[in-house]
Scaffold this active site. Structure first.
Site, PDB file in Angstrom:
ATOM      1  N   ASP A 191       0.847  -1.197   0.000  1.00  0.00           N
ATOM      2  CA  ASP A 191       0.000   0.000   0.000  1.00  0.00           C
ATOM      3  C   ASP A 191       0.880   1.243   0.000  1.00  0.00           C
ATOM      4  O   ASP A 191       1.626   1.484   0.959  1.00  0.00           O
ATOM      5  CB  ASP A 191      -0.899  -0.022   1.240  1.00  0.00           C
ATOM      6  CG  ASP A 191      -2.100   0.893   1.123  1.00  0.00           C
ATOM      7  OD1 ASP A 191      -2.076   1.796   0.276  1.00  0.00           O
ATOM      8  OD2 ASP A 191      -3.062   0.708   1.878  1.00  0.00           O
ATOM      9  N   ASP A 192       0.826   2.017  -1.075  1.00  0.00           N
ATOM     10  CA  ASP A 192       1.593   3.268  -1.190  1.00  0.00           C
ATOM     11  C   ASP A 192       3.101   3.044  -1.263  1.00  0.00           C
ATOM     12  O   ASP A 192       3.883   3.923  -0.874  1.00  0.00           O
ATOM     13  CB  ASP A 192       1.311   4.198  -0.006  1.00  0.00           C
ATOM     14  CG  ASP A 192      -0.062   4.850  -0.065  1.00  0.00           C
ATOM     15  OD1 ASP A 192      -0.869   4.463  -0.935  1.00  0.00           O
ATOM     16  OD2 ASP A 192      -0.337   5.739   0.763  1.00  0.00           O
ATOM     17  N   CYS A 233      -6.005   4.469  -3.602  1.00  0.00           N
ATOM     18  CA  CYS A 233      -6.119   3.075  -3.158  1.00  0.00           C
ATOM     19  C   CYS A 233      -7.291   2.315  -3.755  1.00  0.00           C
ATOM     20  O   CYS A 233      -7.116   1.313  -4.444  1.00  0.00           O
ATOM     21  CB  CYS A 233      -6.220   3.016  -1.633  1.00  0.00           C
ATOM     22  SG  CYS A 233      -4.685   3.406  -0.758  1.00  0.00           S
ATOM     23  N   ASP A 262      -0.344  -0.770  -4.874  1.00  0.00           N
ATOM     24  CA  ASP A 262      -1.558  -0.204  -5.461  1.00  0.00           C
ATOM     25  C   ASP A 262      -1.322   1.180  -6.046  1.00  0.00           C
ATOM     26  O   ASP A 262      -2.066   1.639  -6.913  1.00  0.00           O
ATOM     27  CB  ASP A 262      -2.698  -0.173  -4.442  1.00  0.00           C
ATOM     28  CG  ASP A 262      -2.391   0.680  -3.213  1.00  0.00           C
ATOM     29  OD1 ASP A 262      -1.235   1.114  -3.046  1.00  0.00           O
ATOM     30  OD2 ASP A 262      -3.317   0.883  -2.401  1.00  0.00           O
TER      31      ASP A 262
END
Length: 511
Positions: free
Chosen positions: A69-70, A102, A331
């Site tokens: 994530d990120d 996201c 993502d």
């Protein structure tokens, strides 16, 4: 272009509303204390190891997909197990997500469709998050359903979609469902829905979410190996998303580290769009904060990196490593100080949309970098081809499998990737940003191997020749000929309204 596109989207919305399907399923909630590892069943998250293999592995290849994530590309240098995976396989240097936010990004990964076809545009609100994904029927398109129908044992662990409440019943498509909601960003004190039963994890070091997911993934692999069925497992970490919480053992291990000071650091592009042009130079206090947060991001990915190493070791121990496609990605990316932007995402620049895609597995050449332009909507069709599965949706993407195997892109491979984003700053959104964090107005963009072209709803345009200007700092939009501008507009407009095969048929006319 905007009016015609709005009409298309309004028609799609009307059809979606007419097809709403209610999803109300009872769920058992365990509100008591979480049992000890010895009290849990084998194969359960946090439980004892699953007994050894009971039969030969499946003849069909397995899939392990680690989705972070990120995670920006500048963090890979601090992940030795991920670098070892890259040496064992292939890294794809031109892999782009279709939205640097996201939930729209994850919806596209799960379905193989652009956001204008998933109709998930935000993390929250009426057109965003878990509720919108289920309401418009995207849950019936996920690759897990197609793989299950092909005989695969499927699992997903960690993060699914924004605003998923752990009390909701697991959706179809996943034999193993170990998923939490917004509490996962803090890595501690969260509820985890384990196949319909909710368990609470507290503040002890053993409760650190990334480590819990690592253990659960190994148990899933063991149980699938014992069953003799092929498997596909997605492990979706919350790290290194804000608030950038590292495992206790990793806190303070990168003291003195600074955020990268590349060419884009604290510098505006020429002819910057109006939303960006007024950004001030980064003040010393802001720079110090960026450095501090970057260190925490580096520390947060250490547990992810250990998980990658542990999963590969476990696959090797069970004789599955060479028979499993191990896939790593994110993502979206993340900017920290580039173009004077404070920490955030949501732009069309490479800091936000170009993310790692690293693959190892059967037939994948070792220690190779491939420059083919690939997209996050290509993951679902690839997984389905690996499984020999029949898709349950009209796919905008195309299988990358032959490219993963080192062959040239098939004839007709799309030259560009559509990036579409709606300005997002909704209450309750974990990605809510300040104006100076890169809060761009809504835009559509196309990224090819040669250029980035962006059209904003405000009328601003950006064009970067990335072969000569890889840092995207010289905006040439105002210097394009009328013919070239018209050709780019038509190409982008065709992508913005495409569906299925038409997404792969769009070409850029000479101009």
């Amino acid at each position: 272009m905007q009016s015609s596109r709005a009409a298309r989207r309004w028609a799609a919305l009307v059809l979606a509303v007419a097809a709403i399907v209610a999803l109300v399923v009872a769920c058992t909630v365990d509100s008591g204390r979480r049992p000890t590892a010895a009290q849990r069943r084998p194969g359960e998250v946090g439980g004892p190891a699953t007994p050894g293999p009971a039969g030969p592995p499946s003849a069909r290849p397995n899939i392990v997909f680690v989705l972070t994530d990120d995670l920006s590309t500048d963090l890979v240098q601090y992940m030795p197990h991920l670098q070892a995976l890259a040496r064992r396989g292939t890294s794809f240097s031109n892999y782009f997500v279709v939205d640097s936010l996201c939930c729209p990004s994850r919806a596209s990964i799960l379905t193989g469709q652009y956001p204008h076809n998933t109709r998930v545009f935000y993390n929250a609100g009426p057109e965003g998050g878990w509720n919108q994904f289920q309401r418009v029927g995207d849950g019936r398109k996920v690759y897990g359903l197609a793989l299950q129908a092909a005989g695969y044992r499927t699992g997903i662990m960690g993060k699914y979609l924004n605003h998923y409440p752990p009390t909701d019943a697991p959706p179809k498509g996943w034999n193993e469902w170990d998923v939490t909601g917004g509490q996962g960003y803090d890595e501690f004190n969260y509820d985890l829905n384990i196949n319909g039963a909710v368990r609470h994890f507290g503040h002890q070091p053993a409760d650190y979410l990334t480590d819990v997911l690592s253990g659960g993934a190994q148990r899933f692999i063991g149980a699938a190996r014992a069953s003799g069925r092929p498997f596909a497992l997605e492990v979706a970490t919350y790290a290194p998303h804000a608030p950038y919480v590292p495992a206790p053992a990793d806190r303070g291990t990168f003291s003195g580290l600074s955020a990268p000071r590349g060419a884009e650091w604290d510098r505006l592009p020429t002819a910057a769009p109006r939303w960006l042009a007024g950004y001030p130079r980064l003040a010393p206090g802001i720079i110090a904060r960026i450095d501090r947060l970057y260190r925490r991001r580096v520390e947060a990915v250490q547990a992810v990196d250990r998980m990658i190493g542990a999963l590969q070791t476990d696959l090797a121990r069970q004789g599955l490593l060479d028979h499993t496609y191990f896939v790593f990605s994110s993502d979206n990316g993340y900017h920290m100080g580039q173009r004077r932007m404070r920490p955030g995402k949501q732009t069309a620049y490479d800091t936000d949309v170009r993310v790692p895609l690293i693959v190892a597995g059967p037939g994948v050449p070792a220690n190779r970098i491939d420059p083919t332009v690939l997209s996050s909507i290509d993951l679902t069709p690839t997984f389905e081809q690996i499984a020999g599965a029949r898709s349950r949706a009209v796919l905008d993407g195309r299988s990358m499998l032959s490219i993963w195997h080192g062959r040239p892109a098939p004839a007709g491979w799309p030259p560009g990737v559509l990036i579409e984003h709606r300005e997002s700053n909704l209450p309750g959104d974990p990605d809510q940003q300040s104006r100076n964090s890169g809060l761009a107005p809504s835009y559509e963009a196309v990224r090819t191997r040669d250029f980035l072209y962006v059209e904003y709803v405000t009328g601003d345009r950006e064009y970067y020749d990335v072969r000569r200007d890889p840092n995207e700092l010289d905006n040439l939009a105002g210097q394009l000929s009328l013919g070239r501008r018209a050709a780019l507009h038509d190409y982008l407009d065709g992508l913005a309204g495409c569906r299925g095969a038409t997404c792969r048929a769009q070409t850029l006319a000479a101009g």
